[in-house]
Design an enzyme around this catalytic site. Structure first.
Site, PDB file in Angstrom:
ATOM      1  N   ARG A  31       0.833  -1.205   0.000  1.00  0.00           N
ATOM      2  CA  ARG A  31       0.000   0.000   0.000  1.00  0.00           C
ATOM      3  C   ARG A  31       0.866   1.253   0.000  1.00  0.00           C
ATOM      4  O   ARG A  31       1.884   1.311   0.686  1.00  0.00           O
ATOM      5  CB  ARG A  31      -0.934   0.016   1.220  1.00  0.00           C
ATOM      6  CG  ARG A  31      -1.895  -1.146   1.205  1.00  0.00           C
ATOM      7  CD  ARG A  31      -3.123  -0.937   2.077  1.00  0.00           C
ATOM      8  NE  ARG A  31      -3.890  -2.181   2.099  1.00  0.00           N
ATOM      9  CZ  ARG A  31      -4.679  -2.589   1.112  1.00  0.00           C
ATOM     10  NH1 ARG A  31      -4.840  -1.834   0.038  1.00  0.00           N
ATOM     11  NH2 ARG A  31      -5.322  -3.746   1.197  1.00  0.00           N
ATOM     12  N   ASP A  32       0.443   2.244  -0.797  1.00  0.00           N
ATOM     13  CA  ASP A  32       1.131   3.533  -0.797  1.00  0.00           C
ATOM     14  C   ASP A  32       0.981   4.183   0.573  1.00  0.00           C
ATOM     15  O   ASP A  32      -0.083   4.134   1.184  1.00  0.00           O
ATOM     16  CB  ASP A  32       0.549   4.435  -1.899  1.00  0.00           C
ATOM     17  CG  ASP A  32       1.463   5.597  -2.228  1.00  0.00           C
ATOM     18  OD1 ASP A  32       2.056   5.604  -3.321  1.00  0.00           O
ATOM     19  OD2 ASP A  32       1.596   6.511  -1.375  1.00  0.00           O
ATOM     20  N   ASN A  89       4.595   6.810 -13.333  1.00  0.00           N
ATOM     21  CA  ASN A  89       5.242   8.103 -13.541  1.00  0.00           C
ATOM     22  C   ASN A  89       6.698   7.863 -13.926  1.00  0.00           C
ATOM     23  O   ASN A  89       7.368   7.009 -13.341  1.00  0.00           O
ATOM     24  CB  ASN A  89       5.174   8.929 -12.249  1.00  0.00           C
ATOM     25  CG  ASN A  89       3.754   9.296 -11.871  1.00  0.00           C
ATOM     26  OD1 ASN A  89       2.943   9.588 -12.730  1.00  0.00           O
ATOM     27  ND2 ASN A  89       3.453   9.262 -10.582  1.00  0.00           N
ATOM     28  N   GLU A  97       9.057  10.238  -8.296  1.00  0.00           N
ATOM     29  CA  GLU A  97       9.779  10.610  -7.069  1.00  0.00           C
ATOM     30  C   GLU A  97      10.667   9.481  -6.576  1.00  0.00           C
ATOM     31  O   GLU A  97      11.692   9.728  -5.935  1.00  0.00           O
ATOM     32  CB  GLU A  97       8.777  10.999  -5.975  1.00  0.00           C
ATOM     33  CG  GLU A  97       8.041  12.304  -6.284  1.00  0.00           C
ATOM     34  CD  GLU A  97       6.991  12.648  -5.248  1.00  0.00           C
ATOM     35  OE1 GLU A  97       6.636  11.772  -4.421  1.00  0.00           O
ATOM     36  OE2 GLU A  97       6.512  13.804  -5.280  1.00  0.00           O
ATOM     37  N   VAL A  98      10.267   8.251  -6.836  1.00  0.00           N
ATOM     38  CA  VAL A  98      11.064   7.088  -6.398  1.00  0.00           C
ATOM     39  C   VAL A  98      11.557   6.383  -7.654  1.00  0.00           C
ATOM     40  O   VAL A  98      10.756   5.947  -8.484  1.00  0.00           O
ATOM     41  CB  VAL A  98      10.233   6.137  -5.517  1.00  0.00           C
ATOM     42  CG1 VAL A  98      11.056   4.907  -5.158  1.00  0.00           C
ATOM     43  CG2 VAL A  98       9.746   6.854  -4.260  1.00  0.00           C
ATOM     44  N   HIS A 102       7.762   1.445 -10.524  1.00  0.00           N
ATOM     45  CA  HIS A 102       6.568   1.020  -9.795  1.00  0.00           C
ATOM     46  C   HIS A 102       5.338   1.421 -10.575  1.00  0.00           C
ATOM     47  O   HIS A 102       5.317   2.452 -11.258  1.00  0.00           O
ATOM     48  CB  HIS A 102       6.528   1.639  -8.391  1.00  0.00           C
ATOM     49  CG  HIS A 102       6.687   3.131  -8.372  1.00  0.00           C
ATOM     50  ND1 HIS A 102       7.921   3.741  -8.479  1.00  0.00           N
ATOM     51  CD2 HIS A 102       5.782   4.125  -8.270  1.00  0.00           C
ATOM     52  CE1 HIS A 102       7.755   5.051  -8.447  1.00  0.00           C
ATOM     53  NE2 HIS A 102       6.463   5.317  -8.327  1.00  0.00           N
ATOM     54  N   HIS A 104       1.378   2.325 -10.008  1.00  0.00           N
ATOM     55  CA  HIS A 104       0.319   2.640  -9.060  1.00  0.00           C
ATOM     56  C   HIS A 104      -0.962   1.942  -9.518  1.00  0.00           C
ATOM     57  O   HIS A 104      -1.355   2.063 -10.689  1.00  0.00           O
ATOM     58  CB  HIS A 104       0.033   4.138  -9.043  1.00  0.00           C
ATOM     59  CG  HIS A 104       1.175   5.006  -8.598  1.00  0.00           C
ATOM     60  ND1 HIS A 104       1.229   5.589  -7.354  1.00  0.00           N
ATOM     61  CD2 HIS A 104       2.306   5.404  -9.241  1.00  0.00           C
ATOM     62  CE1 HIS A 104       2.331   6.314  -7.256  1.00  0.00           C
ATOM     63  NE2 HIS A 104       3.006   6.223  -8.395  1.00  0.00           N
TER      64      HIS A 104
HETATM   65  P1  5GP Z   1       6.052   8.377  -7.830  1.00  0.00           P
HETATM   66  O1  5GP Z   1       5.751   9.833  -7.602  1.00  0.00           O
HETATM   67  O2  5GP Z   1       7.532   8.108  -7.864  1.00  0.00           O
HETATM   68  O3  5GP Z   1       5.311   7.784  -8.973  1.00  0.00           O
HETATM   69  O4  5GP Z   1       5.419   7.628  -6.596  1.00  0.00           O
HETATM   70  C1  5GP Z   1       6.104   7.321  -5.428  1.00  0.00           C
HETATM   71  C2  5GP Z   1       5.057   6.883  -4.424  1.00  0.00           C
HETATM   72  O5  5GP Z   1       5.708   6.237  -3.357  1.00  0.00           O
HETATM   73  C3  5GP Z   1       4.249   8.043  -3.820  1.00  0.00           C
HETATM   74  O6  5GP Z   1       2.867   7.837  -4.099  1.00  0.00           O
HETATM   75  C4  5GP Z   1       4.561   7.962  -2.341  1.00  0.00           C
HETATM   76  O7  5GP Z   1       3.428   8.237  -1.541  1.00  0.00           O
HETATM   77  C5  5GP Z   1       5.036   6.533  -2.164  1.00  0.00           C
HETATM   78  N1  5GP Z   1       6.016   6.331  -1.109  1.00  0.00           N
HETATM   79  C6  5GP Z   1       7.123   7.067  -0.875  1.00  0.00           C
HETATM   80  N2  5GP Z   1       7.825   6.562   0.157  1.00  0.00           N
HETATM   81  C7  5GP Z   1       7.131   5.480   0.583  1.00  0.00           C
HETATM   82  C8  5GP Z   1       7.364   4.516   1.623  1.00  0.00           C
HETATM   83  O8  5GP Z   1       8.329   4.563   2.371  1.00  0.00           O
HETATM   84  N3  5GP Z   1       6.432   3.535   1.753  1.00  0.00           N
HETATM   85  C9  5GP Z   1       5.334   3.446   0.952  1.00  0.00           C
HETATM   86  N4  5GP Z   1       4.495   2.432   1.172  1.00  0.00           N
HETATM   87  N5  5GP Z   1       5.103   4.322  -0.042  1.00  0.00           N
HETATM   88  C10 5GP Z   1       5.981   5.319  -0.222  1.00  0.00           C
END
Ligand code: 5GP
Ligand code: ZN
Length: 117
Positions: A31-32, A89, A97-98, A102, A104
């Site tokens: 889960r996010d 993304n 951001e990560v 991944h 979603h």
């Molecule tokens: P991005 O913006 O890279 O597509 O999405 C990264 C997602 O990772 C964001 O929706 C953020 O809420 C989620 N996220 C960031 N750090 C953590 C974490 O430590 N644990 C979990 N479960 N989600 C995370």
């Protein structure tokens, strides 16, 4: 294949807690931490690839396994029938951001238009 500085690699390793909803040898879904819909799950390959391009170039079969897992998550979450959204993304303009690839899985309410504007 792991990246020592990657938060999702740390989740795979169990060094950071996460609420897992599906796991097999090669794929993990959890889960996010900041859910943006009633169902908001992240589906990742356990191996570290920065983005969809790196994953599909290196291991297209693994990319398929990740997509299959996403569909299974949608079923398990009870959102398959009403519909759901899969989002990856990528890069700065994509809002990534990560940098561990991944997908979603969003669902559980009408998700509106594809982009806000
Ligand atoms: P991005 O913006 O890279 O597509 O999405 C990264 C997602 O990772 C964001 O929706 C953020 O809420 C989620 N996220 C960031 N750090 C953590 C974490 O430590 N644990 C979990 N479960 N989600 C995370
Ligand atoms: Zn990683």
């Amino acid at each position: 294949m792991t990246d020592a500085d990657c938060i999702f690699c740390k989740i795979v390793a169990g060094d950071i807690p996460a609420t897992k909803v599906l796991e097999n040898d090669r794929v993990l879904a959890f889960r996010d931490l900041y859910p943006k819909a009633p169902t908001h799950v992240l589906v990742i390959p356990k191996d570290h690839y920065a983005n969809v391009a790196e994953l599909t170039a290196a291991d297209p079969a693994l990319a398929g396994e990740v997509l299959r897992a996403a569909a299974e998550v949608a079923l398990n979450e009870g959102v398959a029938e009403d519909g759901w959204r899969l989002l990856a993304n990528t890069g700065a303009n994509g809002g990534q951001e990560v940098f561990h690839v991944h997908f979603h899985v969003f669902g559980g309410k009408p998700l509106g238009r594809m982009l806000s504007n």
